[in-house]
Design a protein around this motif. Structure first.
Motif, short mmCIF file in Angstrom:
data_model
loop_
_atom_site.label_atom_id
_atom_site.label_comp_id
_atom_site.label_asym_id
_atom_site.label_seq_id
_atom_site.Cartn_x
_atom_site.Cartn_y
_atom_site.Cartn_z
N LYS A 240 0.84 -1.20 0.00
CA LYS A 240 0.00 0.00 0.00
C LYS A 240 0.89 1.27 0.00
N GLY A 243 2.48 1.75 -3.30
CA GLY A 243 1.51 2.29 -4.26
C GLY A 243 1.36 3.79 -4.13
N TYR A 249 0.02 -0.08 -7.54
CA TYR A 249 -0.53 -0.77 -6.37
C TYR A 249 -0.51 -2.28 -6.57
#
Lengths: 397, 186
Positions: A240, A243, A249
């Motif tokens: 996460k 990303g 992501y």
């Protein structure tokens, strides 16, 4: 960020380069060779500030990485197939010494008979070494996962090494567009290597000495087990974070593709998942409700994700590109183990693509059709089936 | 998706050709994927390489069985390799040969055939040796003309960026081949 045309192996070399390991020790083996050739070139050109140690075997390569990492620097290596299995003893040492080494593994078949093509027995045979295992489906994921592997492994509550897998030739020698991230962004993401402990002449300490049965050997192993368990959340968190910084992501431990409302879901590792997405799109366009789950991390094993998948569907078809002689293959037996007591939907193991045998959309379509039939009937015809054997009319396409 | 298959012999640069072509398409904003069929890649042994091109990301991770285009770097391969295998009926095959498309048609049962004397072009630009000229860059120029899928200027630029030596000579070989390829359609 620069967009380049890179092979999987060049992507691995770039992943290493931007992660700034101080020591690279490696021994060449087909089809890994161009990873370490590219790195050697980076170092020779002064583009990478690392010491390249040429060694006489993969066993020595891992020994050199262990020793170097113990002095408090990042290290990197790469291997494949017989090279990986020759490392086996030292792999267990590296994880036991809690050294977050990162290694590229090009998944290649084991001999005999000789085959340089893809097959995942080499890395599956390292399942119990205490290394995290990540399987990539494209070159971008190879590069990005190496960066993330350092980040995850180096956390002081993890301290475990990672192998990042790419399928031989299907990725290692395939050129495609890859975003090479800016050095500064990677530096911001990874930060300086902060070893939890290291060899220091001024502050002598002993590592890996003898422990009597009443000593804390078992506690060392228990801590490793806890660290590997904790890595699941760290992987979810790091993908996460990655990303947000890099704009790409990755879905934690398992990537799901049209699993909602699926009558049957196929579980795969590696590049099979890439081709299978096209097949899912095609069959969905014909009204067939199928889904795909690509297991990115095999260690730590994503048992929670797999239990959640089983709740969404009526059947799981588990594809393995390797076999555990005696009973099924690894993704199958582990998934089944995770589901015991949590689900009673039918599960079937499809063993395919060994020794680089091509996995085509037509063959995958047949497997999906078989899965849908099992989904309708509510029970498997056989637990384990080898798909695409020569002369087997059932799977001829 | 456009699928292209290259046939050559180890040492002629078929794998590099598939990569440079992918780079050219990439420079024109396309998604690409190129890969060799890794066989016994010894000097002189038959080599196959593939390039895929698409407007969207390419997820296909298997070999090419029904190419839209076939490129043959060495005409002697016709005796040992079925270069037409799987080629789409309306697809094109490009051969490096002195023969005209009509002459080739007597051996190869296919409608769309293009030929180019890449060997002479490579020798003219001193690419490789007289005995073993490197024809891969010339062939790419001919491909640009035959397919109309990619501009010759882009192919030349991709060659300049990729060739390890004699960059301009390689780019000019592509241009010569672009101008001299003969196309014979049924």
């Amino acid at each position: 960020m620069v967009k380049m045309i890179l092979t999987g192996n060049e992507s691995a070399a770039w992943g290493a380069r931007v992660s700034r390991p101080k020591v690279v020790a490696a021994y060449p083996i087909t089809p890994q060779t161009s990873i370490i050739e590219t790195i050697a070139e980076f170092i020779a050109n002064g583009e990478m500030d690392a010491r390249y140690i040429r060694v006489e075997s993969e066993h020595s390569a891992m020994a050199a990485c262990i020793a170097a990492q113990n002095t408090g620097v990042r290290t990197f290596t790469a291997t494949s197939s017989h090279g990986l299995t020759l490392m086996h003893e030292l792999l267990i040492w590296a994880s036991g010494a809690r050294l977050p080494i990162v290694m590229s593994v090009v998944n290649r078949a084991m001999a005999p008979p000789w085959s340089v093509w893809t097959d995942q027995l080499d890395s599956m045979a390292q399942r119990d070494t205490g290394w995290m295992q990540m399987y990539a489906e494209n070159n971008q994921e190879v590069l990005d996962s190496i960066i993330m592997a350092y980040k995850i492994g180096e956390k002081h509550h993890i301290l475990l090494p990672t192998m990042v897998m790419e399928d031989a030739f299907i990725l290692s020698h395939t050129s495609e567009g890859v975003d090479v991230p800016e050095q500064k962004t990677v530096d911001d993401f990874l930060g300086e290597y902060d070893p939890a402990f290291k060899l220091e002449p001024g502050d002598p300490a002993g590592f890996g000495s003898l422990i009597m049965p009443e000593g804390p050997y078992m506690e060392f192993r228990y801590k490793m087990a806890l660290a590997m368990d904790a890595a699941r959340e760290e992987i979810r968190k790091t993908t996460k974070e990655f990303g947000e910084l890099f704009g790409r992501y990755y879905p934690g431990l398992v990537e799901e593709y049209h699993t909602e409302d699926a009558d049957a879901i196929m579980l795969v590792l590696g590049t099979i998942g890439s081709t299978a997405k096209d097949v899912v799109d095609y069959l969905r366009s014909k009204g067939k409700k199928i889904g795909l789950a690509r297991v990115r991390y095999f260690r730590p094993f994503p048992y929670e994700e797999i239990r959640a998948l089983a709740k969404k569907t009526n059947m799981l078809g588990i594809v393995d590109r390797s076999y555990t002689f005696g009973y099924g293959a690894n993704l199958y037996t582990e998934s089944k183990g995770a589901l015991y007591g949590h689900s009673d939907i039918p599960i079937k193991n499809y063993v395919m693509g060994l020794g680089g045998r091509d996995i085509t959309p037509a063959l995958l379509e047949k497997v999906f059709e078989d899965m849908l039939q099992i989904s309708r009937e509510g029970q498997v015809d056989r637990e384990i089936e080898w798909v695409g054997l020569q002369g087997d009319k059932r799977w001829s396409v | 998706m456009i699928e292209i298959r290259f046939h050559g012999r180890g040492g002629q640069g078929s794998v590099i050709a598939s990569k440079i072509l992918a780079k050219a398409f990439f420079m024109e904003g396309k998604y690409v994927s190129s890969f060799p069929y890794f066989g016994v890649e010894r000097r002189g042994a038959p080599v196959t390489a593939f390039t895929r091109v698409d407007e969207k990301p390419i997820r296909a991770r298997y070999q090419i069985y029904q190419p839209d285009y076939v490129v043959v770097l060495d005409p002697s391969l016709l005796k040992t390799v079925n270069v037409l295998n799987g080629l789409k009926k309306e697809g094109w095959i490009l051969l490096n040969t002195l023969k005209s498309p009509a002459e080739v048609q007597r051996i190869l049962k296919h409608d769309n055939i293009a030929t180019v004397d890449a060997t002479s072009i490579a020798i003219k630009h001193r690419l490789g040796s007289q005995a073993a000229p490197i024809v891969n860059t010339a062939v790419l120029g001919a491909f640009a003309r035959m397919s109309s899928l990619v501009k010759i200027e882009t192919v030349m630029e991709a060659i300049r960026q990729s060739a390890p030596a004699k960059r301009e000579e390689n780019a000019l070989a592509a241009k010569d081949a672009y101008e001299s390829v003969i196309m014979g359609g049924a």
